[in-house]
Scaffold this active site. Structure first.
Site, PDB file in Angstrom:
ATOM      1  CD1 TRP A 102      -2.155  -2.224   1.755  1.00 50.66           C
ATOM      2  CD2 TRP A 102      -2.953  -1.260  -0.098  1.00 50.66           C
ATOM      3  NE1 TRP A 102      -3.152  -3.034   1.244  1.00 50.66           N
ATOM      4  CE2 TRP A 102      -3.661  -2.469   0.119  1.00 50.66           C
ATOM      5  CE3 TRP A 102      -3.281  -0.490  -1.217  1.00 50.66           C
ATOM      6  CZ2 TRP A 102      -4.673  -2.917  -0.741  1.00 50.66           C
ATOM      7  CZ3 TRP A 102      -4.284  -0.929  -2.068  1.00 50.66           C
ATOM      8  CH2 TRP A 102      -4.967  -2.128  -1.833  1.00 50.66           C
ATOM      9  CG  ASP A 174      -3.001   4.249   4.271  1.00 49.79           C
ATOM     10  OD1 ASP A 174      -4.034   4.092   4.953  1.00 49.79           O
ATOM     11  OD2 ASP A 174      -2.741   3.551   3.262  1.00 49.79           O
ATOM     12  CE  LYS A 198      -8.139  -2.079   5.145  1.00 53.24           C
ATOM     13  NZ  LYS A 198      -8.298  -3.300   4.348  1.00 53.24           N
TER      14      LYS A 198
HETATM   15  C1  LIG Z   1      -3.164   0.199   4.537  1.00 51.73           C
HETATM   16  C2  LIG Z   1      -4.098   0.284   3.365  1.00 51.73           C
HETATM   17  N1  LIG Z   1      -4.092   1.402   2.611  1.00 51.73           N
HETATM   18  C3  LIG Z   1      -4.897   1.521   1.549  1.00 51.73           C
HETATM   19  C4  LIG Z   1      -5.774   0.526   1.170  1.00 51.73           C
HETATM   20  C5  LIG Z   1      -6.658   0.712  -0.015  1.00 51.73           C
HETATM   21  O1  LIG Z   1      -7.907   1.028   0.454  1.00 51.73           O
HETATM   22  P1  LIG Z   1      -9.191   1.213  -0.483  1.00 51.73           P
HETATM   23  O2  LIG Z   1      -9.569  -0.149  -0.956  1.00 51.73           O
HETATM   24  O3  LIG Z   1     -10.177   1.817   0.475  1.00 51.73           O
HETATM   25  O4  LIG Z   1      -8.836   2.118  -1.585  1.00 51.73           O
HETATM   26  C6  LIG Z   1      -5.837  -0.641   1.944  1.00 51.73           C
HETATM   27  C7  LIG Z   1      -6.774  -1.717   1.590  1.00 51.73           C
HETATM   28  O5  LIG Z   1      -6.777  -2.791   2.139  1.00 51.73           O
HETATM   29  C8  LIG Z   1      -4.968  -0.755   3.055  1.00 51.73           C
HETATM   30  O6  LIG Z   1      -4.979  -1.871   3.805  1.00 51.73           O
END
Ligand SMILES: Cc1ncc(COP(=O)(O)O)c(C=O)c1O
Length: 363
Positions: A102, A174, A198
């Site tokens: 991510w 994030d 989550k």
């Molecule tokens: C730490 C993290 N950042 C970003 C994301 C991406 O999130 P989204 O699916 O809401 O775009 C995730 C998805 O699992 C994640 O775990």
């Protein structure tokens, strides 16, 4: 009705009381004779809910009025582009600590808008990440506009157990997969964001908390729905917000508050992670943890069995025992137990008993 023990990585388990309240209010929400999905977002009932959720978020996080809460859509992935779009361009630079898939996805988007430097890149050969860098290993770019990092690496099963000191630069996190799992030093950040699916509720809403001094530095002339300033000026209601997702978010926030706030989340989540890692470490090598010990995530616990066939059998037998969504991420293999807030200590005790029994029968 049979509820399972749900270790999904996201969308993930939601507290039963929240689901029951939503069920009870589905046909007649607050005496409107409609569900929350069927009323105007400009009406007084929805408006009260929207602001209650913003205030509760601030209260639980211990954030003062200098923090602006925005409800955005497009997931955390849209924040990967909104953040650099609002602060980079014109040859500007930013620091991104790379600790997992991510972080890499955030870097990929940020590179469209500026020069991206990495205070640390923890990627090993084959695209694997096992560890979180220590503060002493971080080499910051003095020209960076901000420093971005991912507090918890959902796929890799690693987590920051300290807040990086960004030497006075705005720090952005994030926090999608560990927000509100325990008290955190929110006030050392200039902005944090998290997809709700989550620890905060369902997918569809992404919470962005941004301090007003950092918000003031955002660009003005941007496409409307990409502008943090527009979101703030319109209380995140320039367009129709994801009303149902925000409604469930509000119920989850009430549940966190009613159940002892972040201190209680910390007590329960700590007990959960200790039980599972003790079972992994005490298995004589039958279960092998993927992350380095001091980088282990409390939220996403990754481990492998002696063979992919046994991994598969574990997933199948767990499911038969009412323990679901235990399969590791597709590139990681093995098992991943995502222990978000709605997974109870009792759920984890049952799972640990299953793990010991499985080892006895298959070890
Ligand atoms: C730490 C993290 N950042 C970003 C994301 C991406 O999130 P989204 O699916 O809401 O775009 C995730 C998805 O699992 C994640 O775990």
């Amino acid at each position: 009705m049979k509820r399972v023990i749900n270790f999904a990585a996201g969308p993930a388990a939601i507290p039963l009381e929240v689901l029951e309240q939503a069920q009870a209010e589905m046909l007649d929400w607050k005496g409107t004779g409609c569900s929350v999905m069927e009323v105007s977002h400009r009406g007084k009932e929805y408006d009260a809910l929207h602001h209650e959720a913003m205030d509760l978020f601030r209260e639980i996080a211990g954030m003062g009025p200098e923090w602006k809460i925005l409800f955005t859509t497009g997931g955390a992935s849209t924040q990967f582009l909104m953040l650099p779009m609002n602060y980079l361009g014109d040859g500007k630079e930013a620091d991104y600590i790379s600790t997992g898939n991510w972080s890499k996805a955030a870097i990929k988007e940020a590179k469209r808008f500026g020069t991206i430097t990495m205070p640390a890149n923890m990627e090993l050969e084959g695209g694997v990440f096992h560890a979180i860098p220590k503060q002493s290993e971080l080499k910051f770019n003095p020209k960076a506009e901000y420093v971005h990092y991912t507090t918890n690496n959902t796929i890799m099963g690693t987590e920051f157990h300290y807040t990086p000191d960004a030497h006075g630069k705005p720090l952005i996190a994030d926090m999608s997969s560990d927000i509100f799992s325990r008290p955190m030093e929110f006030n050392k950040h200039s902005m944090i964001y998290a997809g709700a699916q989550k620890n905060l509720g369902p997918s569809g809403v992404t919470v962005v908390a941004i301090k007003e001094d950092f918000l003031a530095k955002a660009k003005e002339d941007l496409p409307t729905m990409m502008s943090y300033k527009i979101f703030n000026e319109h209380d995140s209601m320039f367009n129709t917000p994801p009303c149902f997702s925000i409604y469930i978010l509000d119920l989850v926030l009430q549940w966190i508050k009613k159940n002892g706030g972040l201190e209680e989340r910390q007590r329960v989540n700590d007990a959960k992670q200790k039980l599972i890692y003790a079972t992994v470490d005490g298995s004589g090598g039958f279960y092998k943890g993927s992350a380095e010990k001091d980088s282990r995530s409390w939220m996403n616990i990754d481990f492998k069995l002696p063979s992919p066939e046994l991994d598969e059998k574990f997933v199948k037998d767990a499911k038969a025992a009412g323990i679901v969504q235990t399969k590791g991420y597709r590139t990681m293999g093995g098992i991943r137990l995502s222990c978000y807030n709605a997974v109870s200590l009792k759920d984890v005790e049952t799972t640990v008993a299953f793990m010991k029994d499985f080892q006895q029968k298959n070890g």
